[in-house]
Design an enzyme around this catalytic site. Structure first.
Site, short mmCIF file in Angstrom:
data_model
loop_
_atom_site.label_atom_id
_atom_site.label_comp_id
_atom_site.label_asym_id
_atom_site.label_seq_id
_atom_site.Cartn_x
_atom_site.Cartn_y
_atom_site.Cartn_z
CD1 TRP A 170 2.73 1.88 -10.52
CD2 TRP A 170 4.26 0.38 -9.87
NE1 TRP A 170 3.95 2.51 -10.52
CE2 TRP A 170 4.91 1.61 -10.12
CE3 TRP A 170 5.02 -0.70 -9.43
CZ2 TRP A 170 6.30 1.78 -9.96
CZ3 TRP A 170 6.39 -0.52 -9.27
CH2 TRP A 170 7.02 0.70 -9.54
CE1 TYR A 207 0.25 6.06 -13.92
CE2 TYR A 207 -0.38 6.06 -11.61
CZ TYR A 207 0.60 6.10 -12.58
OH TYR A 207 1.92 6.19 -12.22
N1 LIG Z 1 9.53 0.91 -1.15
C1 LIG Z 1 8.94 1.55 -2.18
N2 LIG Z 1 9.71 1.99 -3.21
C2 LIG Z 1 9.12 2.66 -4.24
C3 LIG Z 1 7.72 2.87 -4.30
C4 LIG Z 1 6.95 2.40 -3.20
O1 LIG Z 1 5.72 2.59 -3.15
N3 LIG Z 1 7.59 1.76 -2.17
N4 LIG Z 1 7.16 3.51 -5.39
C5 LIG Z 1 7.91 3.56 -6.62
C6 LIG Z 1 7.38 4.58 -7.53
S1 LIG Z 1 5.87 4.34 -8.25
C7 LIG Z 1 8.05 5.70 -7.87
S2 LIG Z 1 7.41 6.78 -9.02
C8 LIG Z 1 9.34 6.00 -7.27
C9 LIG Z 1 9.40 7.46 -6.86
O2 LIG Z 1 10.69 7.85 -6.61
P1 LIG Z 1 10.95 9.28 -5.96
O3 LIG Z 1 10.03 10.27 -6.51
O4 LIG Z 1 12.39 9.56 -6.08
O5 LIG Z 1 10.57 8.90 -4.46
P2 LIG Z 1 10.11 9.71 -3.19
O6 LIG Z 1 10.27 8.77 -2.07
O7 LIG Z 1 8.77 10.32 -3.40
O8 LIG Z 1 11.11 10.91 -3.09
C10 LIG Z 1 12.51 10.69 -2.88
C11 LIG Z 1 12.99 11.68 -1.86
O9 LIG Z 1 12.93 13.01 -2.38
C12 LIG Z 1 12.85 13.90 -1.28
N5 LIG Z 1 12.20 15.14 -1.70
C13 LIG Z 1 10.89 15.40 -1.80
N6 LIG Z 1 10.69 16.66 -2.24
C14 LIG Z 1 11.92 17.20 -2.41
C15 LIG Z 1 12.39 18.47 -2.87
O10 LIG Z 1 11.64 19.39 -3.20
N7 LIG Z 1 13.74 18.63 -2.94
C16 LIG Z 1 14.63 17.66 -2.60
N8 LIG Z 1 15.93 17.91 -2.74
N9 LIG Z 1 14.21 16.45 -2.16
C17 LIG Z 1 12.88 16.23 -2.08
C18 LIG Z 1 12.04 13.17 -0.21
O11 LIG Z 1 12.63 13.39 1.05
C19 LIG Z 1 12.08 11.73 -0.66
O12 LIG Z 1 12.49 10.81 0.34
O13 LIG Z 1 9.56 5.21 -6.11
C20 LIG Z 1 9.38 3.81 -6.38
N10 LIG Z 1 9.91 3.08 -5.27
N1 LIG Z 2 0.91 12.19 -2.18
C1 LIG Z 2 1.45 11.40 -3.09
N2 LIG Z 2 0.67 10.68 -3.90
C2 LIG Z 2 1.22 9.86 -4.82
C3 LIG Z 2 2.62 9.77 -4.95
C4 LIG Z 2 3.44 10.56 -4.10
O1 LIG Z 2 4.67 10.54 -4.17
N3 LIG Z 2 2.81 11.35 -3.17
N4 LIG Z 2 3.16 8.94 -5.90
C5 LIG Z 2 2.35 8.71 -7.07
C6 LIG Z 2 2.95 7.67 -7.89
S1 LIG Z 2 4.54 7.99 -8.43
C7 LIG Z 2 2.30 6.55 -8.27
S2 LIG Z 2 3.05 5.50 -9.39
C8 LIG Z 2 0.95 6.26 -7.78
C9 LIG Z 2 0.71 4.76 -7.51
O2 LIG Z 2 -0.63 4.52 -7.53
P1 LIG Z 2 -1.24 3.05 -7.86
O3 LIG Z 2 -0.38 2.33 -8.83
O4 LIG Z 2 -2.66 3.25 -8.22
O5 LIG Z 2 -1.09 2.38 -6.42
P2 LIG Z 2 -1.11 0.87 -5.98
O6 LIG Z 2 -1.37 0.88 -4.51
O7 LIG Z 2 0.11 0.17 -6.43
O8 LIG Z 2 -2.41 0.30 -6.68
C10 LIG Z 2 -2.40 -0.78 -7.54
C11 LIG Z 2 -3.70 -1.55 -7.33
O9 LIG Z 2 -3.77 -2.56 -8.30
C12 LIG Z 2 -4.25 -3.74 -7.69
N5 LIG Z 2 -3.76 -4.89 -8.47
C13 LIG Z 2 -2.56 -5.47 -8.45
N6 LIG Z 2 -2.51 -6.51 -9.28
C14 LIG Z 2 -3.72 -6.58 -9.86
C15 LIG Z 2 -4.29 -7.45 -10.84
O10 LIG Z 2 -3.66 -8.38 -11.34
N7 LIG Z 2 -5.57 -7.20 -11.23
C16 LIG Z 2 -6.30 -6.18 -10.70
N8 LIG Z 2 -7.54 -6.02 -11.16
N9 LIG Z 2 -5.80 -5.36 -9.77
C17 LIG Z 2 -4.53 -5.56 -9.36
C18 LIG Z 2 -3.68 -3.72 -6.29
O11 LIG Z 2 -4.44 -4.55 -5.43
C19 LIG Z 2 -3.76 -2.24 -5.96
O12 LIG Z 2 -4.95 -1.93 -5.31
O13 LIG Z 2 0.68 7.01 -6.60
C20 LIG Z 2 0.88 8.40 -6.79
N10 LIG Z 2 0.41 9.13 -5.65
MO LIG Z 3 5.30 6.07 -9.55
#
Ligand SMILES: Nc1nc2c(c(=O)[nH]1)N[C@H]1C(S)=C(S)[C@@H](COP(=O)(O)OP(=O)(O)OC[C@H]3O[C@@H](n4cnc5c(=O)[nH]c(N)nc54)[C@H](O)[C@@H]3O)O[C@H]1N2
Ligand SMILES: Nc1nc2c(c(=O)[nH]1)N[C@H]1C(S)=C(S)[C@@H](COP(=O)(O)OP(=O)(O)OC[C@H]3O[C@@H](n4cnc5c(=O)[nH]c(N)nc54)[C@H](O)[C@@H]3O)O[C@H]1N2
Ligand SMILES: [Mo]
Length: 780
Positions: free
Chosen positions: A109, A107
């Site tokens: 990105w 799993y």
């Molecule tokens: N810059 C940046 N943007 C990203 C990402 C990143 O790594 N960096 N990751 C991307 C990914 S993989 C995903 S899945 C999305 C996730 O998108 P979201 O899940 O929407 O993102 P979060 O920032 O975890 O949460 C959004 C807001 O929800 C609020 N929140 C948390 N718990 C609760 C709750 O119980 N109730 C309410 N009302 N609010 C709550 C928090 O204050 C938080 O700032 O974001 C994406 N966007």
């Molecule tokens: N506590 C907490 N934990 C969370 C979340 C949260 O809200 N709170 N959010 C969750 C969510 S929504 C998500 S989506 C996950 C994200 O979790 P991940 O998607 O596992 O996080 P990334 O740091 O984006 O890791 C991607 C990795 O892929 C590598 N990569 C990029 N391009 C390539 C490539 O071309 N080849 C190879 N071999 N590697 C590559 C990068 O160097 C990086 O290390 O985290 C989850 N974890």
């Molecule tokens: Mo995510």
């Protein structure tokens, strides 16, 4: 051939690499992007970072048969030797344990380029090679993915299929945003963002006089530069508030009875629960106020407001990334059904406006570019977030979406394109689980926390070192990603690594399908082009696309409105639920008999929340949301992310009263802890936090010292529990903690890219997250 005049693509935006003497020295944002992400500036730095993996490396202890995968040193080996080792281990495990011994879900990105999308390639390779244990669902919206089909017949609204901003601007009068609309998150889209439009849409929302109500534990979720009403709410209690709004509509007779009759089933069952006929507890506003902390009159007024005018109810994905994360989503749909505006322009429910770039952006429903992944012949998979359970409990049963499965016994983990040592909850538990398998193989471009826990590390190229086609169905552009620089060190493309392994195992032809890199770029683009043509959208032929650098999918003629057809004629356009209607109560879900996800939306107190008995011991609710300055753990070592650190640690936002009660001042270093572990953090006082709630972003590269992470990876603190037996998603937002002062450093050491290992491992020392493991060169 390399060429840097062409745009490239990252999840956080399109850009042209500026190349001098074979090195990337900067990035120019794509011309059409009105609001490029500052994260683009991190690309050049990461490309040439000292943390790049230069050559294939093998963990010394693995050669001696030990599985303690932390703090070991590495021996560099020749590519052929490394590939022989991996091929040999794969063959051995397949022969001795079958595909159930190999974990290849991998799993994460990966890259925005879709030909070289590592997770697609690894699954293609392992599936064609006989199968493996895969992962289903995701961390982002795993609870929604498996709940929504029971309720509305599809999970497409959570992946971006929501009513367009055009329709909202023209019709909506009030937007109620659970989790707010933090603009930080709209910098990224999986598969890349050619345009960043959310700031512009929000400015138009404001100019149109549309009321925006943000319900969140932190004011930071009010979008930057936008005037919105902020209603502070306790984390994980939105369901109680939604139920009380629904209760209010019902008892005040403001609900749309005819919509419930024509388009929904189960309304009576749910109403019995709301009124208390079923359990003696009316879900009235006083009841909800006691749980969520929002005053009863505020809840009543909000309920009346959403039926007095056209309203859009939208929830961040974070709400369902919590224990019982099904409930706020189901309750939101139920509330929107009572309000009766589902399927009307600008009305009803939506998800993810807070979460990803491109949500609500008017777009054609056309496919994006994709490498085909064949079926997994082993037909084995676990829910994505159950990895530690799997490793720790082989042979044990678990429930998932109405079925009972058994965890396989994993001997070999193969990962490319993700980082479980950032993304998984309860890292100390995962660290214990990680000692179980015989072998861990990882492809990485950098020495990430995952790479440092692998037995065989294969250096992967970055997107700038190869040709690719990038794009997302949420974005109007598809990009011809020309290679800009030569690979660093001995890095190879994931595609070529798997091709070499497939050759050793005798299925090279099946894996490559006879195509080389450019053959695949052409194939993937042509696949998208064909899909577009079927939907009446013409894209230029490949050669034209490749020479121009990008192609654009034109905007639709009229705005999309979610469930418009279904609303107009529910008979002719039924939902794919058993009843063909919206299921406010589901016989199927009720039939599973899960106490943690019964047959209609309910309030279930999480094991950890501010109203739980354990809050006496752990009095602060920790939110671990997405970082503003990086993508998860990607780009953390770059200056932008490092500049946000306090005393070298990940910042934690805290209300001044909570800090004062602990003798903590702004900028202090603190220890954040609970029964699962601890991490260091740097305090940022923020009067916009709800007292009792603290916030740390995910993604700091870890530096463990026992159960303490010294850099500030908040997943040392989060709970590794499934959202429920129905969906088994990640419960990342459910965690209580305590905070105490930690010794401050003599000076603000800030970014520490010192290649010399620091031998001290106590809290008073800076973290070592940016240090390379000890690497010995290959014997001559
Ligand atoms: N810059 C940046 N943007 C990203 C990402 C990143 O790594 N960096 N990751 C991307 C990914 S993989 C995903 S899945 C999305 C996730 O998108 P979201 O899940 O929407 O993102 P979060 O920032 O975890 O949460 C959004 C807001 O929800 C609020 N929140 C948390 N718990 C609760 C709750 O119980 N109730 C309410 N009302 N609010 C709550 C928090 O204050 C938080 O700032 O974001 C994406 N966007
Ligand atoms: N506590 C907490 N934990 C969370 C979340 C949260 O809200 N709170 N959010 C969750 C969510 S929504 C998500 S989506 C996950 C994200 O979790 P991940 O998607 O596992 O996080 P990334 O740091 O984006 O890791 C991607 C990795 O892929 C590598 N990569 C990029 N391009 C390539 C490539 O071309 N080849 C190879 N071999 N590697 C590559 C990068 O160097 C990086 O290390 O985290 C989850 N974890
Ligand atoms: Mo995510």
């Amino acid at each position: 051939m390399t060429d840097s005049r062409y745009p490239s693509l990252a999840h956080w935006g399109a850009f042209t690499a500026v190349v001098k003497d074979g090195r990337v020295v900067g990035c120019e944002p794509f011309h059409a992007d009105a609001a490029p992400s500052p994260m683009l500036n991190s690309i050049a730095e990461m490309q040439h970072s000292p943390l790049r993996v230069q050559r294939p490396a093998v963990r010394r202890g693995w050669l001696a048969g030990n599985r303690e995968r932390e703090g070991d040193d590495y021996v560099e080996v020749e590519w052929d030797h490394a590939l022989d080792l991996v091929a040999g281990e794969l063959a051995r495990v397949r022969a001795e344990h079958g595909p159930g011994g190999i974990f290849g879900g991998s799993y994460g990105w990966s890259s925005a380029g879709r030909v070289h999308h590592a997770r697609s390639l690894i699954r293609r390779f392992l599936f064609l090679g006989g199968g493996c244990v895969d992962q289903v669902g995701n961390y982002s919206w795993g609870a929604a993915q498996f709940l929504l089909p029971h309720v509305i017949g599809t999970f497409s609204p959570v992946s971006g299929d929501v009513t367009d901003w055009d329709s909202v601007l023209a019709n909506t009068r009030v937007i109620v945003a659970f989790g707010g609309i933090p603009t930080k998150n709209s910098q990224v889209t999986s598969g890349g963002a050619g345009l960043h439009n959310l700031p512009a849409w929000l400015a138009r929302v404001q100019a149109a006089g549309i009321r925006l109500v943000v319900l969140s534990p932190t004011r930071a979720d009010v979008p930057d530069g936008i005037a919105a009403e902020w209603i502070p709410i306790r984390p994980n209690t939105d369901t109680a508030l939604m139920l009380a709004m629904a209760h209010t509509l019902l008892v005040e007779g403001r609900h749309d009875a005819s919509f419930l009759a024509s388009h929904c089933v189960g309304a009576d069952t749910w109403a019995d629960y709301l009124t208390g006929a079923a359990d003696g507890q009316p879900k009235d506003v006083q009841w909800a106020a006691g749980i969520c902390g929002v005053p009863a009159p505020t809840i009543t007024a909000l309920a009346r407001a959403i039926v007095a005018q056209r309203s859009l109810l939208t929830a961040a994905w974070s709400l369902q990334r919590a224990q019982h994360g099904e409930q706020p989503y189901w309750a939101l749909i139920g509330l929107a059904a009572l309000a009766g505006q589902i399927g009307l322009p600008g009305g009803g429910f939506a998800f993810g406006h807070a979460s990803l770039n491109g949500i609500g952006q008017p777009r054609r429903r056309v496919p994006g570019p994709e490498v085909p992944v064949p079926k997994n012949p082993a037909q084995l998979a676990i829910p994505a977030a159950r990895i530690a359970d799997m490793l720790l409990s082989p042979g044990q049963p678990y429930d998932f979406n109405g079925a009972r499965h058994t965890y396989p016994d994993i001997k070999l983990i193969y990962w490319a394109g993700g980082n479980p040592f950032h993304h998984h909850q309860d890292q100390n538990r995962l660290r214990r689980a990680w000692t179980k398998p015989d072998t861990v193989v990882v492809h990485e471009s950098w020495w990430t926390p995952l790479a440092r826990r692998a037995d065989i590390v294969l250096p992967a190229t970055t997107s700038l070192e190869r040709c690719d086609v990038g794009g997302s169905s949420r974005d109007p552009y598809v990009f011809a990603m020309h290679r800009a620089v030569a690979p660093q060190g001995q890095a190879r493309n994931d595609f070529d690594i798997f091709a070499a392994l497939a050759r050793r195992a005798g299925f090279h032809e099946a894996y490559t399908a006879g195509r080389d890199e450019m053959g695949w770029c052409r194939h993937v683009y042509d696949g998208m082009r064909g899909g577009c043509a079927e939907r009446g959208v013409a894209l230029p032929p490949f050669d034209e696309f490749w020479a121009r650098g990008y192609a654009e999918v034109p905007a639709p003629d009229s705005p999309y409105v979610l469930f418009e057809d279904f609303r107009r004629d529910a008979q002719a356009h039924p939902l794919r639920t058993p009843s063909g209607k919206i299921e406010l109560a589901s016989e199927v879900v009720a039939g599973f008999g899960y106490a943690d996800c019964p047959g209609h939306p309910v309030w279930l107190a999480p094991s950890e929340w501010l109203g739980a008995p354990v809050a006496d011991t752990w009095p602060l609710h920790l939110l671990t949301n997405q970082p503003r300055h990086r993508l998860h753990s990607q780009l953390d070592p770059a200056a932008l992310s490092r500049s946000s650190k306090i005393q070298g640690c990940e910042p934690i936002s805290m209300h001044p009263e909570d800090a004062a009660a602990r003798g903590i001042a702004d900028g202090d270093r603190v220890r954040v802890f609970n029964a699962r572990g601890a991490c260091l953090a740097g305090v940022r006082l923020d009067a916009g936090m709800l007292p009792g709630v603290v916030q740390m972003s995910t993604g700091a590269w870890s530096d463990p010292d026992g159960d303490l992470d010294r850099h500030g990876n908040p997943n040392t603190l989060t709970a590794d529990i499934g959202t429920s037996r129905l969906t088994q998603g990640s419960s990342a937002q459910t965690a209580l903690v305590q905070i105490e002062a930690a010794p401050n450093l003599d000076q603000n050491l800030g970014p520490n890219l010192d290649p010399n290992p620091n031998p001290t491992l106590d809290v008073a020392a800076p973290h070592r997250a940016w240090e390379l493991p000890r690497i010995s060169p290959a014997a001559a």
